[in-house]
Write an enzyme that holds these catalytic residues in place. Structure first.
Site, PDB file in Angstrom:
ATOM      1  CG  ASN A 219      82.325   2.665  36.968  1.00  0.00           C
ATOM      2  OD1 ASN A 219      83.172   3.662  37.289  1.00  0.00           O
ATOM      3  ND2 ASN A 219      82.928   1.422  36.922  1.00  0.00           N
ATOM      4  CB  CYS A 283      91.873   4.052  44.052  1.00  0.00           C
ATOM      5  SG  CYS A 283      90.853   5.291  44.343  1.00  0.00           S
ATOM      6  N   PRO A 316      88.558 -10.501  35.917  1.00  0.00           N
ATOM      7  CG  PRO A 316      90.756  -9.852  35.046  1.00  0.00           C
ATOM      8  CD  PRO A 316      89.222 -10.088  34.737  1.00  0.00           C
ATOM      9  CB  ILE A 318      92.621  -6.141  39.783  1.00  0.00           C
ATOM     10  CG1 ILE A 318      92.386  -6.551  38.212  1.00  0.00           C
ATOM     11  CG2 ILE A 318      94.239  -5.441  39.643  1.00  0.00           C
ATOM     12  CD1 ILE A 318      92.159  -5.071  37.569  1.00  0.00           C
ATOM     13  CG  PHE A 336      89.550   2.542  47.421  1.00  0.00           C
ATOM     14  CD1 PHE A 336      88.961   3.878  47.782  1.00  0.00           C
ATOM     15  CD2 PHE A 336      90.738   2.434  47.612  1.00  0.00           C
ATOM     16  CE1 PHE A 336      89.606   4.734  48.001  1.00  0.00           C
ATOM     17  CE2 PHE A 336      91.452   3.630  47.794  1.00  0.00           C
ATOM     18  CZ  PHE A 336      90.997   4.622  48.027  1.00  0.00           C
TER      19      PHE A 336
END
Length: 415
Positions: A219, A283, A316, A318, A336
């Site tokens: 991304n 983040c 997963p 996190i 976030f």
């Protein structure tokens, strides 16, 4: 007056090198010198040529009790290398005010006058108080430079917002002398007991999910927000471990960095470190899916087909797994949320669904904010004993936003 706090006592005997650059705020440098001297510091002042148009060297010499240096090649300096002598002398470098021009030259490693040369030659900690017109401060170049200074290890003090000498109103005013001296004192207070601060674990940047040896899913995350959070946490006295996806950013000073590529690798490191942390900030822009079976060799284009089918499996979660740790090993968890619509609704849902203590929501659809940008805006939501509280943060440099986020998280930690 200097605030009557224990931290001020730590300034006694400290050697402060004060740099003064051009700007109307230079007149406040006289009060900074006075306050530092009252706190027991030794102060030596270096002025740029432009600064002398706003305040005379004689004024600062009278207040500091030391000759004011203005020239790089001073024949009266020891062996003609006085800038090296000064660089070795200082316990801390403080620049107040710092103009946009000076900040740009520092970021680019220039050494074309005494002050910039000292900053390159001095290995002591460095604090800087920007001061400029609000439009200049908001300019993308100034924001990039401010962020790079923070990544290079400088601690930024302010700037403050308010009325400016030019008649504008907004961010860019130099912080008040008392605030600046308090920041200097806080630096030395942290230095006396660096290990006492809470352990903060932060994830940052993107993850890369391999499709074959040369291609991957990822991304647009630059990692700038996570790295700014790491720098802000160190500045506020924390011991910081940064779990970083692949980004092209230098490690902030004082931060322990662990590099990972994939979501699975980040998951492993996060679950390993979280039980030892007081605060966990997720983040990173972690990929939601990965290839079920990455190809061993490069995937070849199929000439007889216009499509390619990939089988993806979930990565997963996190942040949810960290939040689900047993109470005796669970840190305070901040997540976030990057959203494009109904920001408050989706953020509140994620806060509850993933059992987070606080969430920072960004509207990534806003031009010039979020991914890859030096600025960001956010909506902060956090749990209290009586419900959910929230605060909106307007567009601002990521370094400045990070300070507010970390400050709020540490406040929740102390409740």
């Amino acid at each position: 007056m200097v605030s009557d706090t224990p931290s001020i006592a730590t300034l006694a005997g400290k050697r402060i090198l004060l740099g003064v650059s051009a700007g109307i705020a230079a007149y406040k440098s006289a009060l900074i010198v006075r306050l530092l001297k009252q706190a027991g510091c030794e102060v030596r002042v270096v002025m740029t040529d432009g600064a002398q148009a706003f305040i005379t060297p004689l004024t600062l010499q009278a207040l500091s009790g030391e000759p004011v240096r203005t020239s790089l090649l001073d024949p009266e300096a020891e062996a003609g290398m006085g800038h090296i002598e000064l660089a070795r002398w200082a316990d801390l470098v403080l620049i107040a005010p710092a103009t946009a021009d000076l900040i740009a030259r520092l970021v680019n490693g220039m050494a074309d006058d005494l002050l910039t040369t000292l900053c390159l030659a001095c290995e002591a900690p460095k604090l800087i108080a920007p001061a400029m017109n609000q439009a200049m401060w908001r300019h993308p170049a100034s924001q990039r430079n401010a962020q790079q200074l923070a990544l290079d290890g400088w601690q930024l003090i302010g700037p403050a917002s308010g009325d400016q000498a030019c008649g504008d109103v907004g961010p860019g005013r130099m912080s008040e002398p008392e605030t600046i001296v308090d920041a200097v004192a806080s630096h030395f207070t942290r230095a006396l007991a660096p290990s006492r601060g809470p352990h903060v674990v932060i994830t940052a940047g993107p993850t890369r999910e391999a499709l074959d040896p040369v291609r991957y899913l990822s991304n647009h995350s630059s990692g700038k927000m996570g790295y700014a959070l790491a720098a802000a946490a160190v500045a506020q006295g924390a011991r910081v471990t940064l779990i970083s996806g692949p980004v092209g950013l230098p490690t902030p000073q004082g931060v322990t960095r662990i590099d990972v590529e994939s979501a699975v690798q980040m998951h492993t490191e996060a679950l390993r470190l979280a039980p030892d942390a007081a605060l966990f900030i997720g983040c990173a822009a972690v990929a939601d899916y990965r290839s079920a079976s990455p190809a061993e060799h490069k995937l070849k284009k199929q000439e007889d087909s216009d499509t390619l089918t990939l089988t993806l499996i979930k990565n997963p979660d996190i942040i949810a797994e960290v939040a689900a740790l047993p109470a005796d090993s669970r840190p305070l968890v901040v997540g976030f949320a990057a959203e494009t619509q109904q920001i408050e609704r989706y953020a509140a849902d994620k806060l509850a669904r993933k059992n987070l203590d606080m969430i920072v929501a960004n509207d990534v659809s806003q031009a010039g904010l979020g991914f890859g940008s030096d600025e960001n805006a956010a909506l902060l939501l956090w749990r209290t004993a009586t419900g959910i509280e929230q605060r909106s943060e307007p567009p601002q440099p990521k370094t400045q936003l990070a300070q507010g986020i970390v400050r709020q998280a540490l406040t929740l930690l102390s409740v």
